[in-house]
Design a protein around this motif. Sequence first.
Motif, mmCIF file in Angstrom:
data_model
loop_
_atom_site.group_PDB
_atom_site.id
_atom_site.type_symbol
_atom_site.label_atom_id
_atom_site.label_comp_id
_atom_site.label_asym_id
_atom_site.label_seq_id
_atom_site.Cartn_x
_atom_site.Cartn_y
_atom_site.Cartn_z
ATOM 1 N N GLY A 3 30.787 41.514 -38.699
ATOM 2 C CA GLY A 3 30.790 40.740 -37.466
ATOM 3 C C GLY A 3 32.120 40.092 -37.136
ATOM 4 N N ARG A 4 32.167 39.559 -35.949
ATOM 5 C CA ARG A 4 33.347 38.882 -35.420
ATOM 6 C C ARG A 4 33.726 37.718 -36.326
ATOM 7 N NH1 ARG A 4 35.416 38.635 -30.072
ATOM 8 N NH2 ARG A 4 36.436 36.658 -29.637
ATOM 9 N N LYS A 5 34.995 37.607 -36.651
ATOM 10 C CA LYS A 5 35.566 36.542 -37.480
ATOM 11 C C LYS A 5 35.006 36.505 -38.905
ATOM 12 C CE LYS A 5 36.853 33.626 -33.612
ATOM 13 N NZ LYS A 5 36.795 32.292 -33.011
ATOM 14 N N ALA A 6 34.387 37.583 -39.364
ATOM 15 C CA ALA A 6 33.921 37.662 -40.750
ATOM 16 C C ALA A 6 35.114 37.943 -41.658
ATOM 17 C CB ALA A 6 32.874 38.753 -40.901
ATOM 18 N N VAL A 7 34.986 37.553 -42.935
ATOM 19 C CA VAL A 7 36.059 37.751 -43.909
ATOM 20 C C VAL A 7 35.486 38.458 -45.137
ATOM 21 C CG1 VAL A 7 37.769 36.620 -45.382
ATOM 22 C CG2 VAL A 7 37.243 35.662 -43.129
ATOM 23 N N VAL A 8 36.148 39.543 -45.556
ATOM 24 C CA VAL A 8 35.752 40.292 -46.752
ATOM 25 C C VAL A 8 36.993 40.461 -47.621
ATOM 26 C CG1 VAL A 8 34.762 42.434 -47.639
ATOM 27 C CG2 VAL A 8 34.042 41.573 -45.408
ATOM 28 N N VAL A 52 32.564 36.983 -47.620
ATOM 29 C CA VAL A 52 32.239 37.567 -48.926
ATOM 30 C C VAL A 52 33.544 37.682 -49.693
ATOM 31 C CG1 VAL A 52 31.450 39.629 -50.122
ATOM 32 C CG2 VAL A 52 30.217 38.831 -48.128
ATOM 33 N N GLY A 53 33.538 37.211 -50.937
ATOM 34 C CA GLY A 53 34.729 37.297 -51.768
ATOM 35 C C GLY A 53 35.663 36.118 -51.655
ATOM 36 N N VAL A 54 35.328 35.174 -50.807
ATOM 37 C CA VAL A 54 36.161 33.985 -50.610
ATOM 38 C C VAL A 54 35.762 32.889 -51.586
ATOM 39 C CG1 VAL A 54 36.859 32.209 -48.953
ATOM 40 C CG2 VAL A 54 36.527 34.569 -48.187
ATOM 41 N N ASP A 55 34.469 32.651 -51.721
ATOM 42 C CA ASP A 55 33.919 31.616 -52.612
ATOM 43 C C ASP A 55 32.962 32.292 -53.586
ATOM 44 O OD1 ASP A 55 32.539 29.542 -53.843
ATOM 45 O OD2 ASP A 55 32.261 28.389 -51.997
ATOM 46 N N HIS A 56 33.434 32.554 -54.808
ATOM 47 C CA HIS A 56 32.620 33.300 -55.770
ATOM 48 C C HIS A 56 31.358 32.557 -56.187
ATOM 49 C CE1 HIS A 56 36.356 35.840 -56.922
ATOM 50 N NE2 HIS A 56 35.716 36.336 -55.887
#
Length: 73
Positions: A21-26, A43-47
Amino acid sequence: MRVNSYAQVSDSVILDAVRIGRKAVVEKAILDKNVVLEDGAEVGVDHDKDRERGFHVSEGGVVVVPKNTVVSG
């Protein structure tokens, strides 16, 4: 695979029919088939948060999101 505008994907493996989605971070992740990341999801930002969601996080910091998962933003 569909990556919407302003999404950020780095050092990741994205399998078939994934929607980001828009502005999502992987970051450093493996997204299995049919995963949906809603707008603003990370996903992958805060374990710790990834583990709370039930995702596997390897010793090297790679997050595995199982197929047919929807990750809310």
